[in-house]
Enzyme design. Structure first.
Site, PDB file in Angstrom:
ATOM      1  N   TYR A  39      37.638  36.949  45.415  1.00 16.37           N
ATOM      2  CA  TYR A  39      38.465  36.552  46.551  1.00 16.37           C
ATOM      3  C   TYR A  39      37.612  36.270  47.768  1.00 16.37           C
ATOM      4  CZ  TYR A  39      37.905  41.142  48.766  1.00 16.37           C
ATOM      5  OH  TYR A  39      37.380  42.248  49.384  1.00 16.37           O
ATOM      6  N   ARG A  58      30.145  31.350  49.308  1.00 15.34           N
ATOM      7  CA  ARG A  58      30.114  32.703  48.729  1.00 15.34           C
ATOM      8  C   ARG A  58      31.127  32.829  47.595  1.00 15.34           C
ATOM      9  NH1 ARG A  58      31.037  37.828  52.561  1.00 15.34           N
ATOM     10  NH2 ARG A  58      33.145  36.979  52.591  1.00 15.34           N
ATOM     11  N   ARG A 107      44.950  41.402  26.009  1.00 15.01           N
ATOM     12  CA  ARG A 107      44.134  42.329  26.792  1.00 15.01           C
ATOM     13  C   ARG A 107      42.737  42.504  26.179  1.00 15.01           C
ATOM     14  NH1 ARG A 107      42.908  47.530  27.353  1.00 15.01           N
ATOM     15  NH2 ARG A 107      42.398  48.162  29.482  1.00 15.01           N
ATOM     16  N   HIS A 109      38.911  42.683  26.378  1.00 23.47           N
ATOM     17  CA  HIS A 109      37.858  42.903  27.382  1.00 23.47           C
ATOM     18  C   HIS A 109      36.980  41.658  27.466  1.00 23.47           C
ATOM     19  CE1 HIS A 109      39.278  46.996  27.241  1.00 23.47           C
ATOM     20  NE2 HIS A 109      38.390  47.372  28.148  1.00 23.47           N
ATOM     21  N   LYS A 154      32.213  39.387  45.359  1.00 23.67           N
ATOM     22  CA  LYS A 154      33.410  39.776  46.123  1.00 23.67           C
ATOM     23  C   LYS A 154      34.579  39.879  45.144  1.00 23.67           C
ATOM     24  CE  LYS A 154      35.549  38.914  50.639  1.00 23.67           C
ATOM     25  NZ  LYS A 154      35.543  40.299  51.136  1.00 23.67           N
ATOM     26  N   GLU A 186      26.327  49.749  53.159  1.00 25.90           N
ATOM     27  CA  GLU A 186      27.250  49.033  54.046  1.00 25.90           C
ATOM     28  C   GLU A 186      28.471  49.914  54.255  1.00 25.90           C
ATOM     29  OE1 GLU A 186      28.685  45.412  52.130  1.00 25.90           O
ATOM     30  OE2 GLU A 186      28.776  46.427  50.192  1.00 25.90           O
TER      31      GLU A 186
HETATM   32  C1  LIG Z   1      32.250  45.642  51.100  1.00 25.45           C
HETATM   33  C2  LIG Z   1      32.206  44.650  52.215  1.00 25.45           C
HETATM   34  N1  LIG Z   1      31.063  44.476  52.884  1.00 25.45           N
HETATM   35  C3  LIG Z   1      30.971  43.607  53.907  1.00 25.45           C
HETATM   36  C4  LIG Z   1      32.072  42.870  54.308  1.00 25.45           C
HETATM   37  C5  LIG Z   1      31.934  41.898  55.440  1.00 25.45           C
HETATM   38  O1  LIG Z   1      31.921  40.576  54.956  1.00 25.45           O
HETATM   39  P1  LIG Z   1      32.423  39.391  55.871  1.00 25.45           P
HETATM   40  O2  LIG Z   1      31.651  39.484  57.129  1.00 25.45           O
HETATM   41  O3  LIG Z   1      32.107  38.160  55.112  1.00 25.45           O
HETATM   42  O4  LIG Z   1      33.874  39.612  56.089  1.00 25.45           O
HETATM   43  C6  LIG Z   1      33.271  43.012  53.629  1.00 25.45           C
HETATM   44  C7  LIG Z   1      34.435  42.218  54.025  1.00 25.45           C
HETATM   45  O5  LIG Z   1      35.502  42.329  53.503  1.00 25.45           O
HETATM   46  C8  LIG Z   1      33.346  43.916  52.557  1.00 25.45           C
HETATM   47  O6  LIG Z   1      34.496  44.099  51.872  1.00 25.45           O
END
Ligand SMILES: Cc1ncc(COP(=O)(O)O)c(C=O)c1O
Length: 294
Positions: A39, A58, A107, A109, A154, A186
């Protein structure tokens, strides 16, 4: 006019624009069964998607990492975003876009070839950020990193992230900042920057963190402001000794953390480097305002 935050009524699903409540997806969709989906969240300012190209790049990297071809071109996505904005008379908020591997019966995997991806998008307004938050900052807690090894993807499989975010909510804090083997990775949904003696530090992009689009804006603006910014590992002790800590993320830009695990960050108020960055960020959003979104 009273603004009501929350999803706007028209969404996009598999080629159609339709009322949110009419949007239906099979329970056999692999996103439902496996979290097999990626997403993006794109901020929208004054009816214009912000840094759309970077978000779509991305998205394509996430898709490639999960072995899916891009279902749409950047131009198609831009059109889709514009439609969601105009059909919802949207102004400020965020666009959410999701691509799943699609539905299949069994389903499995190991997915079979030839599945039809599910594409979903909607626009939502956000509650206005209380101005006081910028003046006072937010608090954060730390926790041990418990996520998988491919945090650069993501993925909608966010169980660890939501459990970690809930820890912050339980503690009355805004974010959970994650530590792994004595180093900062992070936040549960944010990139983390620290400032030490006037220099900004943030962990390098790798498979261990999401390559944040807001992180890149911060780096570019730091260059313009002639503030030294370094992409380098940040130890737990450097985090705890930082003069400033910031969170960077699409939906809110940059936010100052003024309390970490109950202890004041720096002097306990948003720092001078944050204040410059915050103003530069707002100016940048304004400057982009009339330019094409792609
Ligand atoms: C785990 C994680 N790290 C960093 C970010 C920041 O990313 P962005 O600046 O592209 O929103 C997000 C944003 O949702 C995130 O979920």
């Amino acid at each position: 006019m009273v603004r009501v935050s929350g999803p706007r009524p028209v969404c996009y699903l598999n080629g159609n624009y339709l009322p949110l409540e009419a949007a239906k997806v099979s329970p056999f969709d692999r996103a439902f069964l496996f979290g097999d989906a990626v997403y993006e969240v794109v901020p929208v300012y004054a009816a214009r998607p912000f840094r759309l190209r970077q978000h779509l790049d991305r998205l394509n990297r996430s898709l490639d990492a999960i072995r899916m071809p891009p279902p749409l071109t950047h131009g198609d996505w831009a059109h889709l975003c514009q439609e969601l904005i105009s059909q919802n008379s949207a102004f400020d908020g965020i666009l959410y876009m999701q691509v799943t591997r699609g539905a299949e019966f069994g389903r499995n995997h190991a997915w079979p070839d030839g599945l039809k991806p599910t594409l979903f998008g909607y626009f939502t307004e956000l509650d206005p950020l209380p101005v006081a938050l910028i003046d006072t900052g937010v608090s954060a807690i730390t926790a041990k990193e418990i996520r998988w090894e491919r945090r650069d993807i993501k993925s909608t499989a966010l169980l660890a992230n939501i459990l970690l975010k809930k820890l912050a909510a339980d503690a009355g804090a805004f974010e959970t900042v994650l530590l792994e083997r004595g180093e900062l990775t992070e936040g549960s949904s944010t990139t983390v920057h620290i400032v030490r003696e006037g220099t900004i530090y943030t962990p390098p992009n790798s498979q261990h963190i999401l390559p944040g689009t807001t992180r890149d804006v911060v780096t570019e603006l730091a260059d313009l402001l002639s503030i030294r910014s370094i992409s380098a590992r940040v130890s737990e002790s450097a985090l705890r000794a930082a003069d400033e800590i910031w969170l960077a993320f699409s939906s809110r830009g940059v936010l100052p953390v003024t309390k970490l695990d109950g202890a004041a960050v720096g002097n306990g108020a948003p720092g001078p480097v944050f204040k410059r960055m915050h103003i530069a960020f707002a100016n940048y959003i304004r400057e982009l305002g009339t330019t094409p979104s792609l």
